[in-house]
Design a protein around this motif. Structure first.
Motif, PDB file in Angstrom:
ATOM      1  N   PRO A 126      28.630  38.690  36.591  1.00 22.09           N
ATOM      2  CA  PRO A 126      28.193  39.919  37.264  1.00 22.09           C
ATOM      3  C   PRO A 126      28.770  40.002  38.683  1.00 22.09           C
ATOM      4  N   ILE A 127      29.084  41.227  39.098  1.00 24.61           N
ATOM      5  CA  ILE A 127      29.495  41.498  40.471  1.00 24.61           C
ATOM      6  C   ILE A 127      28.738  42.734  40.964  1.00 24.61           C
ATOM      7  N   TYR A 128      28.806  42.987  42.273  1.00 26.55           N
ATOM      8  CA  TYR A 128      28.098  44.139  42.862  1.00 26.55           C
ATOM      9  C   TYR A 128      26.626  44.156  42.458  1.00 26.55           C
ATOM     10  N   ALA A 129      25.961  43.030  42.718  1.00 21.82           N
ATOM     11  CA  ALA A 129      24.527  42.871  42.445  1.00 21.82           C
ATOM     12  C   ALA A 129      24.178  43.157  40.987  1.00 21.82           C
ATOM     13  N   GLY A 130      25.112  42.818  40.101  1.00 23.72           N
ATOM     14  CA  GLY A 130      24.855  42.984  38.680  1.00 23.72           C
ATOM     15  C   GLY A 130      25.124  44.375  38.151  1.00 23.72           C
ATOM     16  N   ASN A 131      25.647  45.280  39.009  1.00 22.94           N
ATOM     17  CA  ASN A 131      25.926  46.647  38.568  1.00 22.94           C
ATOM     18  C   ASN A 131      27.248  46.778  37.823  1.00 22.94           C
ATOM     19  N   ALA A 132      28.063  45.736  37.858  1.00 20.24           N
ATOM     20  CA  ALA A 132      29.312  45.710  37.097  1.00 20.24           C
ATOM     21  C   ALA A 132      29.532  44.295  36.591  1.00 20.24           C
ATOM     22  N   ILE A 133      30.280  44.180  35.513  1.00 20.05           N
ATOM     23  CA  ILE A 133      30.603  42.884  34.936  1.00 20.05           C
ATOM     24  C   ILE A 133      32.111  42.676  35.023  1.00 20.05           C
ATOM     25  N   ALA A 134      32.522  41.573  35.635  1.00 16.05           N
ATOM     26  CA  ALA A 134      33.938  41.224  35.724  1.00 16.05           C
ATOM     27  C   ALA A 134      34.297  40.277  34.590  1.00 16.05           C
ATOM     28  N   THR A 135      35.434  40.517  33.959  1.00  9.78           N
ATOM     29  CA  THR A 135      35.969  39.602  32.956  1.00  9.78           C
ATOM     30  C   THR A 135      37.074  38.797  33.620  1.00  9.78           C
ATOM     31  N   VAL A 136      36.900  37.477  33.637  1.00 10.31           N
ATOM     32  CA  VAL A 136      37.794  36.589  34.379  1.00 10.31           C
ATOM     33  C   VAL A 136      38.515  35.666  33.405  1.00 10.31           C
ATOM     34  N   GLN A 137      39.847  35.655  33.495  1.00 13.17           N
ATOM     35  CA  GLN A 137      40.647  34.744  32.670  1.00 13.17           C
ATOM     36  C   GLN A 137      41.290  33.708  33.582  1.00 13.17           C
ATOM     37  N   SER A 138      41.208  32.445  33.186  1.00 13.84           N
ATOM     38  CA  SER A 138      41.739  31.368  34.006  1.00 13.84           C
ATOM     39  C   SER A 138      42.822  30.608  33.257  1.00 13.84           C
TER      40      SER A 138
END
Length: 311
Positions: A126-138
């Motif tokens: 979660p980002i922006y206090a849970g108002n959006a979800i980021a998908t992260v690839q490493s």
């Protein structure tokens, strides 16, 4: 692919957040090893060996690991890090203290506070206090991850039969020392693991009202007590009651919000609760936007009436 989970424990038992972290590891796939780093921690290692899905427990037992100093646990993890594709820790104060040091020494980017696993190299957070979800690839060879416990159902604490293997602890780094620890003793369930939480906000008006109104309801429900940041800032209750982005993240089966307007930072800490009940005299309060059940009324009348109905 082998995954290392750093267990949070008290040298005698395993903390609940570790079970959620192992659940996240199981979604990545591969063998799961659990590191128990402590002093006189054989009981904690034995408990970890019983956790479902764990194939091996590594026990690093030494006096310098007794109090969980990040500098010493970090050194112990680095001795074995090359054997793992992923290193996971719970996103608690304990895990957040250790994981960044490991990531920095390995020269990799930490992936923080994940709530879902899409694949072995792709995660959601979660980002922006849970108002959006980021998908992260490493693409890092070793992925260092902290796991938000509310994002994963815990694995069973019983049913496993893993081997316990003792490993060498790193020497005392000598750059920090344990001074003291003050533990809050509660007769109620711990906030982050409670199945029912009754939370109060600024609408209660005072600390005296908070206890007078909410304690009887919490007693009837066998619930933990929580609070909004506004109530904590106003001095109604101590900091460790705070639920929210800057407090504790919870996801109980039932969350009762009393006199809480529903600021974004509070919603970020409790909106994953299974059932949310809101009691507020303001029909336009944002809390009603996430509530499963809402009651518009005077909390000083509604809550005592509810306690009576509960018998």
């Amino acid at each position: 692919m082998t995954i290392l989970v750093i267990a949070e424990h008290d040298n005698a038992s395993i903390k609940a957040a570790t079970l959620n972290t192992i659940a996240a590891a199981s979604k990545i796939g591969g063998d799961i090893h659990v590191l128990v780093a402590g002093s006189n921690a054989q009981a904690a290692a034995d408990a970890a060996a019983k956790i479902a899905g764990v194939s091996k427990v590594l026990l690093a037992d030494a006096p310098q690991l007794a109090d969980g100093l990040a500098e010493n646990i970090d050194g112990t993890v680095l001795q074995i890090a090359k054997n793992y594709s992923h290193i996971l820790a719970p996103a608690t104060a304990y895990g957040k203290n250790i994981a960044p040091r490991i990531a920095a020494h390995l020269d990799v980017a930490q992936i923080s506070d994940i709530t879902a696993v899409d694949s072995a190299d792709t995660f959601e957070r979660p980002i922006y206090a849970g108002n959006a979800i980021a998908t992260v690839q490493s693409s890092d060879a070793i992925k260092v991850i902290t796991v938000r416990s509310t994002g994963f159902d815990p694995v069973a604490a019983e049913g496993g039969s893993a081997l316990v293997e003792k490993i060498e602890a790193s020497a005392d780094a000598g750059i920090s020392r344990f001074v003291s620890r003050e533990l809050t003793k509660l007769d109620r369930p711990e906030l982050t693991s409670a199945q029912i939480i009754v939370s109060g906000g600024r609408g209660l008006g005072s600390g005296e009202n908070y206890m007078k109104v909410l304690e009887p309801l919490a007693d009837k429900l066998g619930a933990a007590l929580g609070a909004s940041r506004a109530a904590v800032d106003a001095g109604f209750v101590p900091n460790d009651y705070q639920v929210g982005q800057t407090g504790k993240i919870v996801a109980p089966s039932l969350y009762v919000a009393v006199g809480i307007s529903g600021a974004i930072q509070h919603l970020a800490g409790m909106k994953d609760s299974k059932v949310i009940v809101a009691i507020n005299k303001d029909a336009e309060a944002p809390i009603f936007g996430v509530a499963d059940y809402g009651l518009v009324g005077d909390l000083f009348t509604v809550v005592p009436d509810l306690v009576k109905e509960l018998g």
